[in-house]
Design a protein around this motif. Sequence first.
Motif, PDB file in Angstrom:
ATOM      1  N   VAL A 174       0.851  -1.194   0.000  1.00 26.44           N
ATOM      2  CA  VAL A 174       0.000   0.000   0.000  1.00 26.44           C
ATOM      3  C   VAL A 174       0.884   1.241   0.000  1.00 26.44           C
ATOM      4  N   SER A 175       0.702   2.105  -1.005  1.00 26.24           N
ATOM      5  CA  SER A 175       1.508   3.327  -1.041  1.00 26.24           C
ATOM      6  C   SER A 175       0.630   4.573  -1.137  1.00 26.24           C
ATOM      7  N   ASP A 176      -0.581   4.417  -1.649  1.00 26.45           N
ATOM      8  CA  ASP A 176      -1.485   5.559  -1.787  1.00 26.45           C
ATOM      9  C   ASP A 176      -1.759   6.173  -0.407  1.00 26.45           C
ATOM     10  N   ARG A 177      -1.654   7.518  -0.340  1.00 27.47           N
ATOM     11  CA  ARG A 177      -1.758   8.170   0.983  1.00 27.47           C
ATOM     12  C   ARG A 177      -3.104   7.951   1.647  1.00 27.47           C
ATOM     13  N   ALA A 178      -4.164   8.012   0.836  1.00 25.62           N
ATOM     14  CA  ALA A 178      -5.516   7.839   1.400  1.00 25.62           C
ATOM     15  C   ALA A 178      -5.665   6.424   1.959  1.00 25.62           C
ATOM     16  N   GLN A 179      -5.077   5.455   1.247  1.00 27.19           N
ATOM     17  CA  GLN A 179      -5.193   4.064   1.725  1.00 27.19           C
ATOM     18  C   GLN A 179      -4.349   3.855   2.981  1.00 27.19           C
ATOM     19  N   VAL A 180      -3.157   4.427   3.000  1.00 21.71           N
ATOM     20  CA  VAL A 180      -2.309   4.310   4.194  1.00 21.71           C
ATOM     21  C   VAL A 180      -3.044   4.900   5.396  1.00 21.71           C
ATOM     22  N   ALA A 181      -3.667   6.081   5.183  1.00 21.72           N
ATOM     23  CA  ALA A 181      -4.370   6.749   6.292  1.00 21.72           C
ATOM     24  C   ALA A 181      -5.568   5.910   6.741  1.00 21.72           C
ATOM     25  N   ALA A 182      -6.272   5.314   5.787  1.00 20.41           N
ATOM     26  CA  ALA A 182      -7.459   4.534   6.149  1.00 20.41           C
ATOM     27  C   ALA A 182      -7.080   3.241   6.882  1.00 20.41           C
ATOM     28  N   LEU A 183      -5.884   2.723   6.592  1.00 16.03           N
ATOM     29  CA  LEU A 183      -5.468   1.467   7.228  1.00 16.03           C
ATOM     30  C   LEU A 183      -4.862   1.691   8.611  1.00 16.03           C
ATOM     31  N   ALA A 184      -4.387   2.905   8.872  1.00 14.18           N
ATOM     32  CA  ALA A 184      -3.672   3.175  10.127  1.00 14.18           C
ATOM     33  C   ALA A 184      -4.474   2.757  11.369  1.00 14.18           C
ATOM     34  N   LEU A 186      -6.421   0.434  11.875  1.00 15.06           N
ATOM     35  CA  LEU A 186      -6.642  -1.010  12.035  1.00 15.06           C
ATOM     36  C   LEU A 186      -5.559  -1.651  12.895  1.00 15.06           C
ATOM     37  N   GLY A 187      -4.406  -0.974  13.007  1.00 17.43           N
ATOM     38  CA  GLY A 187      -3.306  -1.549  13.775  1.00 17.43           C
ATOM     39  C   GLY A 187      -2.684  -2.717  13.029  1.00 17.43           C
ATOM     40  N   GLY A 188      -1.982  -3.591  13.758  1.00 17.47           N
ATOM     41  CA  GLY A 188      -1.289  -4.700  13.110  1.00 17.47           C
ATOM     42  C   GLY A 188      -1.514  -5.997  13.857  1.00 17.47           C
ATOM     43  N   GLY A 189      -0.619  -6.956  13.588  1.00 14.42           N
ATOM     44  CA  GLY A 189      -0.667  -8.216  14.322  1.00 14.42           C
ATOM     45  C   GLY A 189      -1.746  -9.176  13.854  1.00 14.42           C
ATOM     46  N   PHE A 190      -2.223  -9.018  12.622  1.00 16.29           N
ATOM     47  CA  PHE A 190      -3.220  -9.955  12.091  1.00 16.29           C
ATOM     48  C   PHE A 190      -2.514 -11.243  11.658  1.00 16.29           C
ATOM     49  N   GLU A 197     -11.587  -6.028   3.499  1.00 20.56           N
ATOM     50  CA  GLU A 197     -11.875  -5.008   2.490  1.00 20.56           C
ATOM     51  C   GLU A 197     -11.623  -3.625   3.077  1.00 20.56           C
ATOM     52  N   LEU A 198     -11.414  -2.685   2.171  1.00 16.13           N
ATOM     53  CA  LEU A 198     -11.157  -1.299   2.566  1.00 16.13           C
ATOM     54  C   LEU A 198     -11.889  -0.379   1.591  1.00 16.13           C
ATOM     55  N   ARG A 199     -12.629   0.583   2.158  1.00 16.46           N
ATOM     56  CA  ARG A 199     -13.252   1.610   1.287  1.00 16.46           C
ATOM     57  C   ARG A 199     -12.629   2.963   1.622  1.00 16.46           C
ATOM     58  N   THR A 200     -12.210   3.669   0.591  1.00 16.00           N
ATOM     59  CA  THR A 200     -11.670   5.016   0.803  1.00 16.00           C
ATOM     60  C   THR A 200     -12.534   6.046   0.081  1.00 16.00           C
ATOM     61  N   PRO A 228     -13.960  -2.791  15.327  1.00 13.38           N
ATOM     62  CA  PRO A 228     -13.346  -3.951  15.991  1.00 13.38           C
ATOM     63  C   PRO A 228     -13.992  -5.276  15.586  1.00 13.38           C
ATOM     64  N   GLU A 229     -15.261  -5.233  15.193  1.00 17.59           N
ATOM     65  CA  GLU A 229     -15.912  -6.472  14.747  1.00 17.59           C
ATOM     66  C   GLU A 229     -15.655  -6.725  13.264  1.00 17.59           C
ATOM     67  N   PHE A 230     -15.604  -5.638  12.494  1.00 15.18           N
ATOM     68  CA  PHE A 230     -15.346  -5.793  11.055  1.00 15.18           C
ATOM     69  C   PHE A 230     -13.977  -6.435  10.840  1.00 15.18           C
ATOM     70  N   TYR A 231     -12.964  -5.884  11.527  1.00 17.24           N
ATOM     71  CA  TYR A 231     -11.598  -6.394  11.355  1.00 17.24           C
ATOM     72  C   TYR A 231     -11.231  -7.335  12.497  1.00 17.24           C
ATOM     73  N   HIS A 232     -12.184  -8.170  12.898  1.00 16.44           N
ATOM     74  CA  HIS A 232     -11.926  -9.162  13.953  1.00 16.44           C
ATOM     75  C   HIS A 232     -11.031 -10.274  13.374  1.00 16.44           C
TER      76      HIS A 232
END
Length: 358
Positions: A174-184, A186-190, A197-200, A228-232
């Motif tokens: 992921v390099s697009d700024r909007a996508q990076v910001a939208a993913l931030a 969510l955190g990590g450790g999956f 899925e991701l909507r921007t 928290p339930e969507f990205y469970h």
Amino acid sequence: MAAALYHPDLGYYARQIRQVGRDGDFFTSVSVGPVFGELLARRFGRWWLEAGCPENWRLIESGAHDGTLAADVLTALRRLEPAAFATLQYAIPEPLPRLQAAQRQTLQPFAERVLFVANPTELALNPRPGIAFGNEVLDALPCQVIEWQADGWHLWRVGFSADDRFCWDTLLPVSDRAQVAALAPLGGGFPIGYRSELRTNYAGFFAPLLSGLSSGLLLWLDYGFARPEFYHPARHQGTLRTFSGHRAADDPLLDPGANDITAHVDFTTVAEIAIRLGCRPLLFRSQGSWLTALAREWLLAMEGQPDAALLRQFTTLTHPAQLGSRFHVLELAWNEPLAPEIAAADFHRLALGEGHDA
Ligand SMILES: C[S@@+](CC[C@H](N)C(=O)[O-])C[C@H]1O[C@@H](n2cnc3c(N)ncnc32)[C@H](O)[C@@H]1O
């Protein structure tokens, strides 16, 4: 997903209009029957009264499909609040000509009240107080498929296989700024290989609607969860689905244009984007509890003379085992300084998920 659903000639929604209901590919709360529109009309009528009975107000319905919900809302509002009905403009932004033709036909009896526009930006020339809303529209906005790898989130790119079919081709960082910001958030450790899925595109969808409203509400009904339930971690295959003939499947690349493609809504993100645009969250509830509260007067009026068919519709819309708990309602205030604060339980549900609405 955008082309498969909305290409002007080949897209699923452009090709034919019999997707919703018994003979189509999926049911919605609208196809359950007119009770859904009746109860929405009660919410709209209450807002109109609380807003001081504005003249020249506006409802903006996105994803109006064949106009059935609009007809149900207008029929009920004319009966419940004739003064509100008399000054209402019911605006339907609809870029697809085939759907707009169906809406014009369904809404012929309400022609004086309805305005059709190809693009909601046309409403910005003359903003009015009112409500922008939609049922099962956000889940139909195109999304990206994302996957967690050891070095973070990646996007799946679609390509062609050797036999010239669409396939999942490449995982791109992921390099697009909007996508990076939208993913931030969510955190990590999956788990490695975790897909979701991701909507921007929520801001791009909401902004023109808000520019058509001088003040009022945004109101969205859809299936989905708080973040928290969507990205469970247990939801490791995401929520992207196709529907055809009432059967769900999970390969959106098979026969694009012939099936509906949908992914659940992360309502926390929706609320955050709307807040960034200047909205204030008012309420986040399950459809069952929201409609049940709205239905109080309607149910009382039926005491002693119950209408079994209407009560069956109400049960389908509100029972937790049917549409009552899978669907959620998000209400947001726009330019309404006197709107109440969101209730603590709704706020916690939006921020932390359903298990936290103590
Ligand atoms: C799943 S259908 C729901 C139809 C109807 N609201 C119902 O509940 O039966 C999704 C609808 O959203 C429409 N839609 C998707 N994106 C839209 C957009 N940006 N503006 C307006 N309509 C849109 C589609 O054309 C389709 O009619």
